[in-house]
Design a protein around this motif. Structure first.
Motif, PDB file in Angstrom:
ATOM      1  N   SER A  95       0.821  -1.220   0.000  1.00 13.70           N
ATOM      2  CA  SER A  95       0.000   0.000   0.000  1.00 13.70           C
ATOM      3  C   SER A  95       0.853   1.269   0.000  1.00 13.70           C
ATOM      4  O   SER A  95       0.373   2.335  -0.360  1.00 13.70           O
ATOM      5  N   GLY A  96       2.100   1.155   0.434  1.00 16.60           N
ATOM      6  CA  GLY A  96       2.985   2.322   0.418  1.00 16.60           C
ATOM      7  C   GLY A  96       2.717   3.351   1.498  1.00 16.60           C
ATOM      8  O   GLY A  96       3.326   4.415   1.520  1.00 16.60           O
ATOM      9  N   GLU A  97       1.776   3.039   2.400  1.00 12.41           N
ATOM     10  CA  GLU A  97       1.536   3.972   3.508  1.00 12.41           C
ATOM     11  C   GLU A  97       1.318   3.174   4.790  1.00 12.41           C
ATOM     12  O   GLU A  97       0.943   2.011   4.735  1.00 12.41           O
ATOM     13  N   ILE A  98       1.545   3.814   5.935  1.00  5.04           N
ATOM     14  CA  ILE A  98       1.287   3.170   7.226  1.00  5.04           C
ATOM     15  C   ILE A  98       0.227   3.988   7.939  1.00  5.04           C
ATOM     16  O   ILE A  98       0.403   5.185   8.162  1.00  5.04           O
ATOM     17  N   ARG A  99      -0.874   3.341   8.293  1.00  4.09           N
ATOM     18  CA  ARG A  99      -1.975   4.057   8.961  1.00  4.09           C
ATOM     19  C   ARG A  99      -1.937   3.908  10.471  1.00  4.09           C
ATOM     20  O   ARG A  99      -2.252   4.829  11.204  1.00  4.09           O
ATOM     21  N   THR A 100      -1.577   2.721  10.963  1.00  6.11           N
ATOM     22  CA  THR A 100      -1.543   2.497  12.420  1.00  6.11           C
ATOM     23  C   THR A 100      -0.469   3.382  13.047  1.00  6.11           C
ATOM     24  O   THR A 100       0.701   3.295  12.666  1.00  6.11           O
ATOM     25  N   PRO A 101      -0.856   4.273  13.982  1.00  9.09           N
ATOM     26  CA  PRO A 101       0.141   5.207  14.534  1.00  9.09           C
ATOM     27  C   PRO A 101       1.027   4.598  15.602  1.00  9.09           C
ATOM     28  O   PRO A 101       0.718   3.546  16.159  1.00  9.09           O
ATOM     29  N   VAL A 102       2.119   5.295  15.886  1.00  5.69           N
ATOM     30  CA  VAL A 102       2.958   4.979  17.048  1.00  5.69           C
ATOM     31  C   VAL A 102       2.322   5.671  18.246  1.00  5.69           C
ATOM     32  O   VAL A 102       1.922   6.834  18.162  1.00  5.69           O
ATOM     33  N   ALA A 103       2.209   4.972  19.358  1.00  2.00           N
ATOM     34  CA  ALA A 103       1.597   5.557  20.555  1.00  2.00           C
ATOM     35  C   ALA A 103       2.483   6.666  21.114  1.00  2.00           C
ATOM     36  O   ALA A 103       3.702   6.646  20.946  1.00  2.00           O
ATOM     37  N   GLU A 104       1.852   7.621  21.784  1.00  2.00           N
ATOM     38  CA  GLU A 104       2.626   8.717  22.373  1.00  2.00           C
ATOM     39  C   GLU A 104       3.440   8.263  23.573  1.00  2.00           C
ATOM     40  O   GLU A 104       4.542   8.738  23.794  1.00  2.00           O
ATOM     41  N   LYS A 105       2.861   7.356  24.352  1.00  2.00           N
ATOM     42  CA  LYS A 105       3.547   6.934  25.573  1.00  2.00           C
ATOM     43  C   LYS A 105       4.419   5.706  25.342  1.00  2.00           C
ATOM     44  O   LYS A 105       4.117   4.886  24.484  1.00  2.00           O
ATOM     45  N   PRO A 106       5.466   5.556  26.164  1.00  2.00           N
ATOM     46  CA  PRO A 106       6.267   4.334  26.088  1.00  2.00           C
ATOM     47  C   PRO A 106       5.459   3.117  26.565  1.00  2.00           C
ATOM     48  O   PRO A 106       4.442   3.272  27.264  1.00  2.00           O
ATOM     49  N   ALA A 107       5.938   1.945  26.199  1.00  2.00           N
ATOM     50  CA  ALA A 107       5.178   0.703  26.375  1.00  2.00           C
ATOM     51  C   ALA A 107       4.598   0.503  27.776  1.00  2.00           C
ATOM     52  O   ALA A 107       3.415   0.182  27.917  1.00  2.00           O
ATOM     53  N   HIS A 108       5.420   0.674  28.805  1.00  2.00           N
ATOM     54  CA  HIS A 108       4.911   0.338  30.153  1.00  2.00           C
ATOM     55  C   HIS A 108       3.783   1.277  30.566  1.00  2.00           C
ATOM     56  O   HIS A 108       2.815   0.829  31.200  1.00  2.00           O
ATOM     57  N   LEU A 109       3.855   2.550  30.171  1.00  2.00           N
ATOM     58  CA  LEU A 109       2.786   3.500  30.514  1.00  2.00           C
ATOM     59  C   LEU A 109       1.550   3.265  29.639  1.00  2.00           C
ATOM     60  O   LEU A 109       0.405   3.387  30.089  1.00  2.00           O
ATOM     61  N   HIS A 110       1.790   2.904  28.394  1.00  2.00           N
ATOM     62  CA  HIS A 110       0.718   2.554  27.453  1.00  2.00           C
ATOM     63  C   HIS A 110      -0.089   1.375  28.003  1.00  2.00           C
ATOM     64  O   HIS A 110      -1.326   1.356  27.960  1.00  2.00           O
ATOM     65  N   MET A 111       0.621   0.403  28.558  1.00  2.00           N
ATOM     66  CA  MET A 111      -0.061  -0.776  29.104  1.00  2.00           C
ATOM     67  C   MET A 111      -0.866  -0.422  30.360  1.00  2.00           C
ATOM     68  O   MET A 111      -1.981  -0.921  30.538  1.00  2.00           O
ATOM     69  N   ILE A 112      -0.307   0.434  31.195  1.00  2.00           N
ATOM     70  CA  ILE A 112      -1.044   0.856  32.397  1.00  2.00           C
ATOM     71  C   ILE A 112      -2.377   1.492  31.979  1.00  2.00           C
ATOM     72  O   ILE A 112      -3.438   1.154  32.520  1.00  2.00           O
ATOM     73  N   ASP A 113      -2.331   2.402  31.002  1.00  2.00           N
ATOM     74  CA  ASP A 113      -3.565   3.040  30.515  1.00  2.00           C
ATOM     75  C   ASP A 113      -4.543   2.002  29.976  1.00  2.00           C
ATOM     76  O   ASP A 113      -5.734   2.048  30.278  1.00  2.00           O
ATOM     77  N   ALA A 114      -4.027   1.081  29.178  1.00  2.00           N
ATOM     78  CA  ALA A 114      -4.908   0.087  28.547  1.00  2.00           C
ATOM     79  C   ALA A 114      -5.616  -0.747  29.609  1.00  2.00           C
ATOM     80  O   ALA A 114      -6.802  -1.077  29.479  1.00  2.00           O
ATOM     81  N   ILE A 115      -4.904  -1.092  30.681  1.00  2.00           N
ATOM     82  CA  ILE A 115      -5.507  -1.903  31.753  1.00  2.00           C
ATOM     83  C   ILE A 115      -6.532  -1.081  32.534  1.00  2.00           C
ATOM     84  O   ILE A 115      -7.646  -1.530  32.792  1.00  2.00           O
ATOM     85  N   ARG A 116      -6.136   0.149  32.883  1.00  2.00           N
ATOM     86  CA  ARG A 116      -7.042   0.997  33.676  1.00  2.00           C
ATOM     87  C   ARG A 116      -8.299   1.384  32.910  1.00  2.00           C
ATOM     88  O   ARG A 116      -9.362   1.558  33.497  1.00  2.00           O
TER      89      ARG A 116
END
Ligand code: AGV
Ligand code: CA
Length: 312
Positions: A95-116
């Protein structure tokens, strides 16, 4: 049945990336987040490959978080290179493009948010070292009670692990060895742990008959993707070497969709964090209980993963 919320932290190997691909095909699974730790991979290609796999084979709605964790014992460079090869596959770059973004937070903080952010408890799937989980628990101990269980590819209770490095006695499995203290930290909690250990993963080496099967079915895009990815890593032919590839993480992931593929026993265990056996998991009477996956129906496993790939 309601979808099971799953958070996936992986380390960008061929079998980690195939695990992501297969998770996206499973019924009853809702991926609530994906993060990548630069253990058995380089971060940049592994994050690119993850985003492209979600674009190509998922339904959107996800971002991919980058870990800033560092381990104690680095993986061999040759293995870490695999993520570059997957990322470069034409099927992921059509497709030549990437739609899924990189998260703003680093992994461990991203996971905390996802769980909460979920009312229900989240199941954690880890197919690399546990560093991000250990850090998350230190910062946000409240998440412990929102974790349904941890399903981890790691450890072994056999004499022989899969680490062949100077100053080590060979008894550890790599995901524990990369950061033994992180595993030790998680062992201190009351989180239920399903351990897909070398006992079972040793029963699912990459072999030539499996490759041939995927080659025959390559007109199917998903099965072709399996074949292309597993063309990058060495199969078991005459005897097992240090670089022989097994379907470690894919077996771990498959247990989510199909529990009856494997047999489990509870073992009380401790993690050795220092010295020549560092990263070894040992059975100890006063250790914490873990559910060890020690046996697998090999043929049913390969049938199941191939069937998932065919759904594309
Ligand atoms: O120890 C198995 C873990 C799994 O999470 N990884 C690979 C899987 O993703 C490390 C590893 C051990 N032996 C390897 C590994 C090998 N021969 N090639 C690449 N990675
Ligand atoms: Ca891995």
């Amino acid at each position: 049945m309601a979808n099971k919320p799953i958070y996936f932290n992986h380390d960008g190997g061929v079998d980690d990336l195939i695990s992501l691909f297969l998770l996206l095909q499973m019924d009853n699974v809702e991926l609530t987040g994906v993060s990548v730790i630069p253990a058995d991979c380089y971060l940049e290609p592994a994050v690119f490959a993850s985003r492209k796999i979600i674009d190509r084979f998922g339904n959107g709605g996800l971002d991919v978080a980058e870990s800033n964790s560092r381990g104690k014992n680095p993986f061999p460079k040759d293995w870490r290179m695999h993520a570059f090869y997957v990322d470069a596959l034409p099927i992921l770059n059509e497709s030549g493009e990437i739609r899924t973004p990189v998260a703003e937070k680093p992994a461990h903080l991203h996971m905390i948010d996802a769980i909460r952010n979920r009312d229900e408890k989240t199941t954690l799937l880890f197919t690399g070292p546990l560093t991000d989980l250990a850090r998350a628990l230190d910062i946000a101990p409240d998440i412990e009670e929102k974790i349904e269980k941890l399903i981890w590819m790691g450890g072994t209770f056999r004499e022989a692990g899969n680490v062949a490095e100077p100053e080590h006695d060979g008894t550890a499995e790599w995901n524990v060895f990369w950061d033994p203290e992180a595993a030790g930290r998680v062992w201190e909690t009351n989180i239920e742990i399903d351990l897909v250990a070398l006992e079972s993963t040793n029963q699912v080496p990459l072999t030539l008959d499996v490759r041939e099967r995927w080659a025959k079915e390559r007109s199917n895009i998903g099965v072709d993707f399996l074949g292309q990815c597993y063309a990058m890593v060495p199969p078991l032919v005459h005897f097992s070497t240090n670089s022989t590839y097994y379907l470690w993480d894919v077996l771990t992931t498959a247990t989510i969709g199909k529990k009856d593929l494997v047999k489990v026993e509870t073992i009380n265990s401790t993690v050795i964090t220092d010295g020549p056996s560092q990263g070894r998991t040992v059975e100890t009477a006063d250790g914490r209980p873990v559910n060890v996956v020690y046996d697998v129906d090999r043929d049913a496993f390969f049938d199941y993963m191939t069937e998932l790939a065919r759904r594309v």
